[in-house]
Design a protein around this motif. Structure first.
Motif, short mmCIF file in Angstrom:
data_model
loop_
_atom_site.label_atom_id
_atom_site.label_comp_id
_atom_site.label_asym_id
_atom_site.label_seq_id
_atom_site.Cartn_x
_atom_site.Cartn_y
_atom_site.Cartn_z
N SER A 40 0.85 -1.19 0.00
CA SER A 40 0.00 0.00 0.00
C SER A 40 0.89 1.24 0.00
N ASN A 41 0.24 2.38 0.14
CA ASN A 41 0.98 3.66 0.11
C ASN A 41 1.46 4.03 1.50
N SER A 42 2.12 3.09 2.15
CA SER A 42 2.49 3.26 3.55
C SER A 42 3.77 4.07 3.75
N GLU A 43 4.69 4.04 2.77
CA GLU A 43 5.97 4.71 2.94
C GLU A 43 5.99 6.05 2.19
N PHE A 44 6.77 6.98 2.68
CA PHE A 44 6.80 8.29 2.02
C PHE A 44 8.19 8.90 2.15
N ILE A 45 8.46 9.87 1.30
CA ILE A 45 9.62 10.75 1.44
C ILE A 45 9.19 12.15 1.03
N THR A 46 9.64 13.14 1.79
CA THR A 46 9.36 14.55 1.49
C THR A 46 10.67 15.33 1.53
N VAL A 47 10.90 16.12 0.51
CA VAL A 47 12.04 17.04 0.49
C VAL A 47 11.46 18.46 0.43
N ARG A 48 11.73 19.22 1.46
CA ARG A 48 11.16 20.57 1.56
C ARG A 48 12.28 21.60 1.42
N LEU A 49 12.03 22.58 0.54
CA LEU A 49 12.97 23.70 0.39
C LEU A 49 12.64 24.69 1.50
N ASN A 50 13.44 24.64 2.56
CA ASN A 50 13.09 25.30 3.81
C ASN A 50 13.44 26.79 3.83
N ARG A 51 14.56 27.14 3.15
CA ARG A 51 15.02 28.53 3.25
C ARG A 51 15.93 28.83 2.07
N VAL A 52 15.78 30.02 1.49
CA VAL A 52 16.62 30.46 0.39
C VAL A 52 17.03 31.90 0.66
N VAL A 53 18.33 32.20 0.46
CA VAL A 53 18.83 33.56 0.66
C VAL A 53 19.59 33.98 -0.58
N PHE A 54 19.26 35.14 -1.09
CA PHE A 54 20.01 35.79 -2.16
C PHE A 54 20.65 37.05 -1.58
N THR A 55 21.76 37.49 -2.18
CA THR A 55 22.28 38.83 -1.89
C THR A 55 22.31 39.61 -3.20
N GLY A 56 22.15 40.92 -3.09
CA GLY A 56 22.13 41.74 -4.29
C GLY A 56 22.06 43.21 -3.94
N PRO A 57 21.98 44.06 -4.94
CA PRO A 57 21.87 45.50 -4.71
C PRO A 57 20.60 45.79 -3.89
N PRO A 58 20.67 46.78 -3.02
CA PRO A 58 19.50 47.07 -2.17
C PRO A 58 18.36 47.67 -2.96
N GLY A 59 17.15 47.45 -2.43
CA GLY A 59 15.96 48.11 -2.96
C GLY A 59 15.39 47.54 -4.23
N VAL A 60 15.78 46.33 -4.62
CA VAL A 60 15.26 45.71 -5.84
C VAL A 60 13.99 44.92 -5.50
N SER A 61 12.98 45.05 -6.33
CA SER A 61 11.77 44.25 -6.17
C SER A 61 12.06 42.85 -6.69
N PHE A 62 12.20 41.91 -5.76
CA PHE A 62 12.62 40.55 -6.14
C PHE A 62 11.84 39.56 -5.30
N PRO A 63 11.36 38.45 -5.85
CA PRO A 63 11.65 37.97 -7.22
C PRO A 63 10.77 38.64 -8.25
#
Length: 488
Positions: free
Chosen positions: A465-488
């Motif tokens: 049955s569908n008893s087993e699972f795996i989950t990969v979660r993208l928990n945190r992302v950090v970019f650096t760049g020029p200040p004040g840019v509307s991103f993403p």
């Protein structure tokens, strides 16, 4: 133009600028001379003033190994009595004569224990017209580089009559002016370097800028030599500093210069760039990575086994699988089943704004319960679901492989995550992956940083049955760049 030093002889002072090439005919420049004893003032050249290495300023060494020096010609007519030249005035200690050619005797001043040559003497060989070249060089005061000073040259005949020539001297002591940089590291900029102290040089060529501070220059642009004006020149280069810190020190610049009357550039000289800072960068932190779903544009690859999207149905309940939102994050989730499960997720290539860098990635992996009634497991310790990779995964071969041209997430243990592997970057157009997949990132001249397509394979073994699972979660992302840019 001639002037008289009465009463024994007449001589004309004409000047030619030479750089380390004794006896080479140079460009004859007009000399200027202050009136003395009612004598008209001939023209005086701008003479080069060479620094010495003992005084901590760099010097250009000419091909024959000599220092840049200044020459002036003395044309004598009407007599054979000797003429003596000396250096006087407040700046006398900054100059010395050097031997120029035959027919000139350079005498040692007894008053100068340090060995500075303060006098040069010409002995005309006949009463006819004769040309002699006198050469002198300058010494910069220790740790001091003046912008311009005057050299007082006194010509004295056999009767003690004299005439004084005041020569404006521009130091040859190449150095880089303080750098003003108002962009962040990693931004593409017109990086400007102003080099001072080039004396009478007419043309300069920037050979290279050193690699300190991860300096990177667009190699697709060819730059011509630049004219030197008033002893200085400014170079501009399309460049980017691929630096993780906001200060730069240790940078160097190598240049070659050409002087009037010379067809060739001299040997390159390397000068230090004063330390400078970049504009502060801003950190763009995404704790809720679901905000980045449109940036990454993850999708399920066409080939798969089992349920890779929607809901997984079975004796163990109904569970959302595929690309899901979990705790406001992007997550990838699959469950086991009677056919086994193999799902491939990919992201889209996306160019980042100029100056942006992927600084941090954090993944969270969960799986379980690893207790289903089956004799097929992936590895010890007992595991039923896992992350695949190139051409296979632990425990069994994979059916599909969509890894070409992508960064493969073979592991999401954060100690193994290197952000630089998730991007393609450079000046090339197009950008290419190691396996020769190309991406068009435009035709501009900026340094390009592109999020490379990511590839994540999740796989579960066969279970009732569908008893087993795996989950990969993208928990945190950090970019650096020029200040004040509307991103993403």
């Amino acid at each position: 133009m001639k002037f008289k030093v009465p009463p024994l002889l007449k001589f004309t002072v004409a000047a030619a600028l030479f750089v380390g090439h004794p006896g080479h005919a140079g460009e004859t420049l007009p000399l200027q001379r202050k009136p003395l004893l009612g004598v008209p003032a001939p023209a005086i050249p701008e003479l080069e003033f060479a620094a010495t290495t003992t005084h901590f300023v760099p010097v250009l060494v000419a091909p024959n190994g000599s220092l840049p020096a200044s020459d002036f010609q003395v044309v004598t007519t009407g007599g054979t009595a000797p003429i003596r030249f000396s250096i006087a005035g407040a700046n006398a200690s900054l100059f010395q004569f050097v031997t120029a050619n035959t027919g000139i005797q350079v005498t040692q001043s007894q008053a100068q224990a340090a060995g500075q040559l303060l006098e040069a003497r010409i002995n005309p060989q006949s009463a006819g017209v004769q040309t002699r070249v006198i050469r002198f060089i300058g010494r910069t005061p220790a740790k001091t580089v003046p912008t311009a000073i005057s050299a007082m040259i006194i010509a004295t005949d056999a009767l003690g009559k004299s005439a004084t020539m005041e020569i404006p001297v521009h130091p040859y002591a190449p150095r880089v002016a303080p750098v003003s940089f108002n962009r962040t590291a990693n931004q593409t900029s017109q990086f400007r370097l102003t080099v001072l102290g080039l004396g009478a040089a007419s043309v300069a060529r920037l050979e290279k800028v050193g690699s300190a501070c991860n300096y990177s220059e667009n190699p697709r642009i060819v730059y011509p030599a630049q004219s030197v004006q008033g002893g200085s020149v400014t170079f501009a280069r399309t460049a980017s500093f691929r630096s993780a810190i906001d200060t730069c020190s240790g940078l160097t610049a190598t240049l070659s210069v050409r002087f009037p009357g010379s067809a060739d550039f001299g040997a390159p000289v390397t000068v230090s760039v004063p330390p400078f800072g970049f504009a502060p960068r801003q950190r763009y932190v995404f704790e809720d990575t679901w905000e980045l779903r449109n940036l990454f544009s993850f999708s399920l690859a066409a080939g798969h086994i089992g349920t890779c999207g929607g809901n997984s149905l079975g004796f163990n309940g109904t569970h959302a699988v595929g690309i899901v939102q979990s705790s406001n994050d992007i997550a990838f989730k699959i469950r086991s089943g009677p056919l086994g499960t193999e799902c491939d997720f990919t992201s889209a290539a996306k160019r980042l704004p100029d100056g942006f860098v992927l600084a941090e990635l954090d993944f969270v992996r969960t799986e379980g319960p690893n207790d289903s009634p089956t004799n097929v497991t992936m590895m010890e310790p007992r595991r039923y679901c896992g992350i695949g990779g190139y051409g296979g995964t632990a425990g069994a071969p994979v059916k599909f492989d969509f890894s070409r041209g992508k960064h493969v997430l073979a592991s999401v243990d954060n100690a193994d995550v290197r952000e630089s592997e998730f991007v393609l970057e450079g000046w090339d157009r197009p950008l290419s992956t190691p396996d020769d997949v190309t991406f068009d990132v435009g035709s501009d001249l900026n340094y390009a940083v592109m999020l490379q397509p990511w590839y994540l394979k999740l796989k579960c073994v066969i279970t009732p049955s569908n008893s087993e699972f795996i989950t990969v979660r993208l928990n945190r992302v950090v970019f650096t760049g020029p200040p004040g840019v509307s991103f993403p």
